[in-house]
Design an enzyme around this catalytic site. Structure first.
Site, short mmCIF file in Angstrom:
data_model
loop_
_atom_site.label_atom_id
_atom_site.label_comp_id
_atom_site.label_asym_id
_atom_site.label_seq_id
_atom_site.Cartn_x
_atom_site.Cartn_y
_atom_site.Cartn_z
N SER A 102 1.13 6.48 2.90
CA SER A 102 1.88 7.38 3.78
C SER A 102 3.08 7.98 3.06
O SER A 102 3.72 7.36 2.22
CB SER A 102 2.36 6.63 5.02
OG SER A 102 1.26 6.14 5.76
N GLN A 145 0.84 -1.20 0.00
CA GLN A 145 0.00 0.00 0.00
C GLN A 145 0.87 1.25 0.00
O GLN A 145 1.68 1.44 0.91
CB GLN A 145 -0.91 -0.01 1.24
CG GLN A 145 -1.77 1.22 1.41
CD GLN A 145 -2.45 1.26 2.77
OE1 GLN A 145 -1.94 0.67 3.73
NE2 GLN A 145 -3.58 1.93 2.87
N GLY A 146 0.70 2.11 -0.99
CA GLY A 146 1.46 3.35 -1.08
C GLY A 146 0.61 4.55 -0.73
O GLY A 146 0.15 5.28 -1.61
N GLU A 193 -5.86 8.66 17.89
CA GLU A 193 -6.43 10.01 17.97
C GLU A 193 -7.33 10.29 16.77
O GLU A 193 -8.42 10.88 16.91
CB GLU A 193 -5.31 11.05 18.06
CG GLU A 193 -4.51 11.01 19.35
CD GLU A 193 -3.47 9.89 19.39
OE1 GLU A 193 -2.90 9.66 20.46
OE2 GLU A 193 -3.25 9.24 18.34
N SER A 209 4.64 -1.54 4.13
CA SER A 209 4.80 -2.94 4.53
C SER A 209 4.76 -3.86 3.31
O SER A 209 3.94 -3.67 2.41
CB SER A 209 3.69 -3.33 5.50
OG SER A 209 3.74 -2.53 6.66
N GLU A 240 -9.46 -1.43 5.73
CA GLU A 240 -8.31 -1.50 6.64
C GLU A 240 -8.77 -1.33 8.08
O GLU A 240 -8.22 -1.93 9.00
CB GLU A 240 -7.29 -0.42 6.28
CG GLU A 240 -6.00 -0.52 7.06
CD GLU A 240 -4.95 0.47 6.62
OE1 GLU A 240 -3.82 0.40 7.14
OE2 GLU A 240 -5.24 1.33 5.76
#
Length: 411
Positions: free
Chosen positions: A137, A134-135, A394, A169, A254
């Site tokens: 962040s 997964q791209g 948060e 990851s 997710e």
């Protein structure tokens, strides 16, 4: 067994029996190499190949992709993936290595991809032959996903990608990446588009994957750098500028809410789910002596452990509740609650285990003297990633407060 309060239909009961019978005959024994706790810590080719072989066998047996149409490589069985997941968990099977592909990429491609792309990509994703990453962040975006700056410039029927993704990851083994890109710098959310990109063929030719060493000593995370990588426009999902909406499909899955939108793909169980529960914490306390007595005899330790058992029972009840449509007052409530609480319960449980183990908690997995094989310290260190992944605790609280409870936005 079926979850309490969730009754199988006759078709589901038959499928459960078939799954249970196959697993009884085919669940592999101890792996020939040391396995990580989760798919996100797979480091060696030997680990990967062992787990890929298991996923392929489970897929061929009809236990993965059950809910998806046959035309895209699925089993064509409505609402049976939950049953397959339950039976795999009960049988103590190895985890499925293609966790990002199954949990995030498959539903996103299924819901937003062109038919040709679904038929081409999903069968090999389900079987584990193609690993996905997964791209999302980026180093400069923090928790503001809509602020990603990796840019795709259009050149004819192709796009040229430049930028930097991080915390990626499984990128060191991945064939494909789900990729959120900026295609318009003049607007924020509407300037994003979503692609699926073949990265392994481009290694050294526009794609660089660099491992990030975690405090556990493992290298499951990576950074990925794009330098003038060309991709076909046919790899774009949905319309240009609709990347934010597509990304929300990915994030729903997710965070655990995706079952309400698209089919489920496969079991997401990990070894840590078996090893680091509150009940195994109780077992650890009975085997570990503190001040001349088993740790379980310490009233403070006993009280803290029971709090964790109660929290886990509450989580299990919420999971059962999530299967009953009449109890759903908001599509995000239970899923986001579960993601938030599950990650924090796991962290608190591991912290208690570290306290019980005392100085022995400093021993690594490879040390024969490490209690419980060194799993608890690894779980504790990895737990901080799970309270960040898919949106920090948060962020989850903000979403629950603003969108579910209707509270005023935080400033």
């Amino acid at each position: 067994m079926a979850e309490q309060g969730v009754k199988d239909t006759p078709e589901q009961a038959q499928f459960r029996q078939q799954a249970r019978a196959w697993l009884a005959e085919n669940t592999p024994g101890e792996p020939p190499v040391r396995m990580p706790l989760t798919p996100l810590e797979i480091m060696t080719e030997d680990q990967l190949h062992y787990l890929q072989a298991w996923q392929k066998a489970a897929y061929d047996a009809g236990l993965i992709g059950c809910d998806y149409p046959v035309e895209v490589g699925g089993g064509g069985r409505a609402n049976c993936q939950r049953i397959a997941n339950e039976e795999m968990m009960a049988a103590g099977t190895p985890f499925l290595p293609n966790v990002i592909g199954l949990g995030m990429a498959a539903p996103t491609v299924f819901y937003h991809g062109q038919e040709e792309l679904k038929r081409r990509l999903l069968p090999r994703l389900f079987s584990g032959e193609d690993i996905w990453c997964q791209g999302f962040s980026e180093p400069g975006a923090g928790s503001d996903l809509a602020n990603v700056q990796t840019f795709a410039e259009r050149k004819g029927d192709k796009w040229v990608i430049n930028g930097h993704k991080v915390w990626t990851s499984l990128a060191h083994f991945a064939e494909w990446m789900i990729l959120l890109l900026r295609t318009d710098k003049s607007v924020k959310h509407d300037g994003l588009s979503y692609f699926v990109v073949p990265i392994r063929p481009a290694l050294g030719k526009g794609v660089t994957v660099r491992p990030l060493i975690k405090m556990t000593g493992e290298t499951g995370f990576n950074e990925v750098i794009f330098e003038d990588l060309e991709v076909e426009d046919s790899y774009r999902l949905d319309e240009l500028g609709k990347g934010w909406q597509v990304a929300m499909t990915t994030l729903l899955h997710e965070r655990g809410a995706g079952d309400l939108v698209t089919p489920r793909s496969g079991g997401m169980q990990t070894r840590s789910a078996h090893i680091t529960s509150a009940r195994t914490l109780v077992a650890l306390s009975r085997q570990t002596w503190r001040n001349g007595a088993p740790a379980c005899e310490d009233p403070i330790i006993r009280d803290r452990m029971m709090q964790q058992v109660i929290r886990e029972e509450g989580m299990a009840a919420n999971q059962r509740r999530s299967r009953v449509t009449a109890l759903q007052d908001h599509p995000m409530r239970l899923a986001l609650q579960n993601k938030l609480l599950m990650s924090e319960i796991a962290q608190d449980t591991a912290a208690i285990a570290m306290e019980i183990e005392g100085a022995a908690a400093s021993l690594y997995l490879a040390d024969d003297a490490a209690p419980a094989g060194g799993q608890w310290p690894m779980s504790y260190m990895n737990s901080f990633g799970f309270t960040i992944a898919a949106g920090t605790s948060e962020v989850q609280r903000n979403i629950l407060g603003e969108r579910v409870l209707g509270m005023a936005k935080s400033k």
